[in-house]
Each structure stands twice: as C-alpha cells, then as structure tokens.
Write a protein that holds these residues in place. Structure first.
Motif, PDB file in Angstrom:
ATOM      1  N   ASN A  13      42.742  54.176 -36.166  1.00  0.00           N
ATOM      2  CA  ASN A  13      42.258  53.694 -34.876  1.00  0.00           C
ATOM      3  C   ASN A  13      42.055  52.185 -34.922  1.00  0.00           C
ATOM      4  OD1 ASN A  13      41.569  56.331 -33.268  1.00  0.00           O
ATOM      5  ND2 ASN A  13      40.795  56.666 -35.337  1.00  0.00           N
ATOM      6  N   VAL A  14      43.076  51.484 -35.385  1.00  0.00           N
ATOM      7  CA  VAL A  14      43.016  50.033 -35.497  1.00  0.00           C
ATOM      8  C   VAL A  14      43.268  49.425 -34.123  1.00  0.00           C
ATOM      9  CG1 VAL A  14      43.950  48.011 -36.664  1.00  0.00           C
ATOM     10  CG2 VAL A  14      43.890  50.205 -37.853  1.00  0.00           C
ATOM     11  N   TYR A  15      42.376  48.532 -33.700  1.00  0.00           N
ATOM     12  CA  TYR A  15      42.463  47.975 -32.347  1.00  0.00           C
ATOM     13  C   TYR A  15      43.797  47.269 -32.132  1.00  0.00           C
ATOM     14  CZ  TYR A  15      41.255  45.428 -28.106  1.00  0.00           C
ATOM     15  OH  TYR A  15      41.254  44.933 -26.833  1.00  0.00           O
ATOM     16  N   TYR A  16      44.167  46.402 -33.069  1.00  0.00           N
ATOM     17  CA  TYR A  16      45.478  45.766 -33.009  1.00  0.00           C
ATOM     18  C   TYR A  16      46.406  46.569 -33.910  1.00  0.00           C
ATOM     19  CZ  TYR A  16      43.139  41.855 -30.768  1.00  0.00           C
ATOM     20  OH  TYR A  16      42.418  41.087 -29.908  1.00  0.00           O
ATOM     21  N   PHE A  17      47.254  47.373 -33.284  1.00  0.00           N
ATOM     22  CA  PHE A  17      48.072  48.325 -34.025  1.00  0.00           C
ATOM     23  C   PHE A  17      48.977  47.617 -35.030  1.00  0.00           C
ATOM     24  CE2 PHE A  17      52.044  51.084 -33.927  1.00  0.00           C
ATOM     25  CZ  PHE A  17      51.607  51.879 -34.960  1.00  0.00           C
ATOM     26  N   LYS A  18      48.773  47.940 -36.303  1.00  0.00           N
ATOM     27  CA  LYS A  18      49.628  47.431 -37.360  1.00  0.00           C
ATOM     28  C   LYS A  18      50.414  48.609 -37.927  1.00  0.00           C
ATOM     29  CE  LYS A  18      46.432  43.736 -38.727  1.00  0.00           C
ATOM     30  NZ  LYS A  18      45.633  43.173 -39.849  1.00  0.00           N
ATOM     31  N   PRO A  19      51.731  48.587 -37.789  1.00  0.00           N
ATOM     32  CA  PRO A  19      52.527  49.731 -38.237  1.00  0.00           C
ATOM     33  C   PRO A  19      52.310  50.050 -39.711  1.00  0.00           C
ATOM     34  CG  PRO A  19      53.853  48.218 -36.935  1.00  0.00           C
ATOM     35  CD  PRO A  19      52.559  47.518 -37.217  1.00  0.00           C
ATOM     36  N   MET A  20      52.150  51.317 -39.985  1.00  0.00           N
ATOM     37  CA  MET A  20      52.075  51.795 -41.358  1.00  0.00           C
ATOM     38  C   MET A  20      53.014  52.977 -41.477  1.00  0.00           C
ATOM     39  SD  MET A  20      49.046  53.757 -43.387  1.00  0.00           S
ATOM     40  CE  MET A  20      49.594  54.843 -44.727  1.00  0.00           C
ATOM     41  N   SER A  21      53.928  52.916 -42.407  1.00  0.00           N
ATOM     42  CA  SER A  21      54.900  53.991 -42.563  1.00  0.00           C
ATOM     43  C   SER A  21      54.230  55.260 -43.082  1.00  0.00           C
ATOM     44  CB  SER A  21      56.008  53.570 -43.534  1.00  0.00           C
ATOM     45  OG  SER A  21      56.743  52.480 -43.007  1.00  0.00           O
ATOM     46  N   LEU A  22      54.720  56.381 -42.608  1.00  0.00           N
ATOM     47  CA  LEU A  22      54.235  57.660 -43.109  1.00  0.00           C
ATOM     48  C   LEU A  22      54.547  57.752 -44.599  1.00  0.00           C
ATOM     49  CD1 LEU A  22      53.074  60.493 -42.406  1.00  0.00           C
ATOM     50  CD2 LEU A  22      55.443  61.246 -42.089  1.00  0.00           C
ATOM     51  N   PRO A  23      53.548  58.043 -45.441  1.00  0.00           N
ATOM     52  CA  PRO A  23      53.799  58.145 -46.887  1.00  0.00           C
ATOM     53  C   PRO A  23      54.942  59.109 -47.191  1.00  0.00           C
ATOM     54  CG  PRO A  23      51.447  58.129 -46.470  1.00  0.00           C
ATOM     55  CD  PRO A  23      52.118  58.211 -45.121  1.00  0.00           C
ATOM     56  N   MET A  24      55.815  58.718 -48.090  1.00  0.00           N
ATOM     57  CA  MET A  24      57.012  59.495 -48.389  1.00  0.00           C
ATOM     58  C   MET A  24      56.691  60.892 -48.902  1.00  0.00           C
ATOM     59  SD  MET A  24      59.516  57.628 -47.474  1.00  0.00           S
ATOM     60  CE  MET A  24      60.873  58.517 -48.240  1.00  0.00           C
ATOM     61  N   LEU A  52      49.564  69.109 -39.462  1.00  0.00           N
ATOM     62  CA  LEU A  52      49.740  67.671 -39.660  1.00  0.00           C
ATOM     63  C   LEU A  52      49.395  66.951 -38.365  1.00  0.00           C
ATOM     64  CD1 LEU A  52      50.691  65.248 -41.369  1.00  0.00           C
ATOM     65  CD2 LEU A  52      53.018  65.694 -40.537  1.00  0.00           C
ATOM     66  N   ARG A  53      48.389  66.073 -38.444  1.00  0.00           N
ATOM     67  CA  ARG A  53      47.991  65.289 -37.277  1.00  0.00           C
ATOM     68  C   ARG A  53      48.047  63.811 -37.650  1.00  0.00           C
ATOM     69  NH1 ARG A  53      44.145  69.562 -37.312  1.00  0.00           N
ATOM     70  NH2 ARG A  53      44.569  71.075 -35.654  1.00  0.00           N
ATOM     71  N   LEU A  54      48.809  63.038 -36.866  1.00  0.00           N
ATOM     72  CA  LEU A  54      49.037  61.629 -37.173  1.00  0.00           C
ATOM     73  C   LEU A  54      48.701  60.752 -35.975  1.00  0.00           C
ATOM     74  CD1 LEU A  54      52.552  61.998 -38.863  1.00  0.00           C
ATOM     75  CD2 LEU A  54      50.346  61.799 -40.037  1.00  0.00           C
ATOM     76  N   LYS A  55      48.189  59.553 -36.270  1.00  0.00           N
ATOM     77  CA  LYS A  55      47.937  58.567 -35.225  1.00  0.00           C
ATOM     78  C   LYS A  55      48.215  57.178 -35.778  1.00  0.00           C
ATOM     79  CE  LYS A  55      44.475  56.921 -31.912  1.00  0.00           C
ATOM     80  NZ  LYS A  55      43.091  57.078 -31.397  1.00  0.00           N
ATOM     81  N   GLN A  56      48.926  56.366 -34.984  1.00  0.00           N
ATOM     82  CA  GLN A  56      49.282  54.999 -35.349  1.00  0.00           C
ATOM     83  C   GLN A  56      50.018  54.945 -36.688  1.00  0.00           C
ATOM     84  OE1 GLN A  56      45.974  52.257 -35.067  1.00  0.00           O
ATOM     85  NE2 GLN A  56      45.748  52.556 -32.875  1.00  0.00           N
ATOM     86  N   VAL A  57      51.065  55.737 -36.766  1.00  0.00           N
ATOM     87  CA  VAL A  57      51.912  55.777 -37.958  1.00  0.00           C
ATOM     88  C   VAL A  57      53.350  55.516 -37.520  1.00  0.00           C
ATOM     89  CG1 VAL A  57      52.826  57.272 -39.781  1.00  0.00           C
ATOM     90  CG2 VAL A  57      50.397  57.325 -39.243  1.00  0.00           C
ATOM     91  N   PHE A  58      54.126  54.886 -38.379  1.00  0.00           N
ATOM     92  CA  PHE A  58      55.518  54.562 -38.083  1.00  0.00           C
ATOM     93  C   PHE A  58      56.440  55.479 -38.880  1.00  0.00           C
ATOM     94  CE2 PHE A  58      59.190  51.428 -38.579  1.00  0.00           C
ATOM     95  CZ  PHE A  58      59.685  51.696 -37.315  1.00  0.00           C
ATOM     96  N   ILE A  59      57.364  56.138 -38.187  1.00  0.00           N
ATOM     97  CA  ILE A  59      58.364  56.978 -38.843  1.00  0.00           C
ATOM     98  C   ILE A  59      59.723  56.345 -38.585  1.00  0.00           C
ATOM     99  CG2 ILE A  59      59.455  59.250 -38.917  1.00  0.00           C
ATOM    100  CD1 ILE A  59      56.796  60.482 -38.172  1.00  0.00           C
TER     101      ILE A  59
END
Length: 221
Positions: free
Chosen positions: A108-119, A130-137
């Motif tokens: 829940n980062v105010y300024y969305f910084k992409p973070m890749s889904l862990p491999m 599986l529940r994800l929020k603000q993750v990059f695929i």
C-alpha cells in the motif's frame, strides 16, 4: 478447574490461531510453558500499520526464523511502508520454502513503485490462495505451474501485456474465484479471463473522472 497451560501443544496452537500474530508472540511472556508454543503456529498475519519499516522488518524476520511449524498455512503481509523489494522477496521465498498455502502480499505504497512478483511464486504448486496488490508481472516463466490455485485476487497488479495476463491465468487450471482491480496506468488493453472452472468473478471498475481514461480498455470473459 483445569489450567489452560495444561492443554496439549496441539490444542494451544488451535487457540492461538484465532488471535492476531502480534498477540500470539506476546504469549511467550506468560510463563515457561508458553515460551515456545507460539513457534508452532503455522501462520503469520502482519499489518505494519503504526509501525516503522525497521521494526516491522525485524518482527517478520524473527518470526520466520524462529517458527517451527511443519509448514506455513498462511503468510499475510499488509505493508504500508516502503520496503526494499529484496526484503519482501526473501520473506515470500521463506513462505514458499515452508509450503505456504495461503499467500497475501498487499503493498500500500502511496507512490506506487513497481515490484516484480518473486519468481518462487510462479512454481509454487501447492498454493491455494494468492492475493496480490501493487505487484508487477512482466514475464511468466515457461515453468510456471499454479495447479492448486483456487482463489486469486489481483489488486492494482500491473501486467506487461495482454499476452502476459493470458499466460498467467492459463497456469491456474482449477481457479474458482477471481477478484480484479485494474491499475490505471497498466499496459493491458484487453484483460482476457479464461478459467473453465471459475465460479465467482468480481471486477472493480474505475469511477468518476477515471472513466474516460479507460474507454479503450476492457475485459473478455
């Protein structure tokens, strides 16, 4: 009257499962009998609200390091602070190595910084929720297999393309529940949902001033 401390470890663990993780760890202060019982609880539900990133990181690290349950039933991380992606990835990897069945990673980062889904998540074949929020695929590996995944939530998850969505969902053959809230700046135009066993679908659409920005976007079911 029997003392609760006289109960077996199995019964005490069942009782502890009904209270927040921070309170579970706090029971270690009750007596010698309780010092190690919390380490057998197969869940970590952590919300860093009102805690600094440093304090939260230390708590999560210590819990995962000391937990002695045969496997982790649930790993829920609700993170408002801006953590280093490598730290979050390490926590998720520990959960996967402990055969976690219910994984929740909500950033829940105010300024969305992409973070890749862990491999490690892509090939975690025993994952059920599986529940994800603000993750990059971005790239779905050819080895991806989520053959037990039944419940999937994608909140502001940024996919790199229409094809990436299709490849990811095609690796979830028994998916029954899907909840989607799309990210306003994502690259996906048509979000195609192909899940033959799907029983419940929830699509959260943008409202108000965002409607015009989404006129060229849509879903195909």
């Amino acid at each position: 009257m029997a003392n609760i401390s006289d109960l077996s470890d199995d019964l005490l663990v069942k009782i502890l499962l009904s209270i927040p993780t921070k309170d579970i760890v706090g029971t270690s202060l009750l007596s010698k009998r309780w010092r190690s019982v919390w380490k057998l609880v197969p869940k970590l539900h952590y919300d860093d609200y009102s805690h600094t990133a440093t304090a939260s990181s230390q708590f999560i690290e210590k819990f995962l390091q000391l937990n002695n349950a045969p496997f982790l039933e649930a790993l829920h991380l609700n993170l408002r602070n801006d953590y280093a992606p490598k730290d979050i990835e390490r926590w998720v990897n520990v959960g996967v190595s402990r055969s976690v069945r219910d994984l929740e990673l909500l950033r829940n980062v105010y300024y969305f910084k992409p973070m890749s889904l862990p491999m490690s998540v892509y090939t975690h074949e025993t994952l059920v929720v599986l529940r994800l929020k603000q993750v990059f695929i971005e790239n779905v590996p050819s080895t991806t297999s989520l053959r037990c995944l039944k419940d999937l939530s994608l909140i502001n998850v940024n996919f790199s393309s229409d094809e990436t969505v299709d490849r990811f969902l095609s690796c979830c053959p028994v998916l029954e529940t899907l909840d989607v809230l799309r990210w306003i700046s994502e690259k996906v135009k048509t979000f195609a949902i192909r899940a033959p066993l799907l029983q419940r679908l929830k699509i959260n659409s943008p409202v108000g001033g965002y409607q015009n920005a989404w006129k060229d976007y849509g879903f195909v079911i």
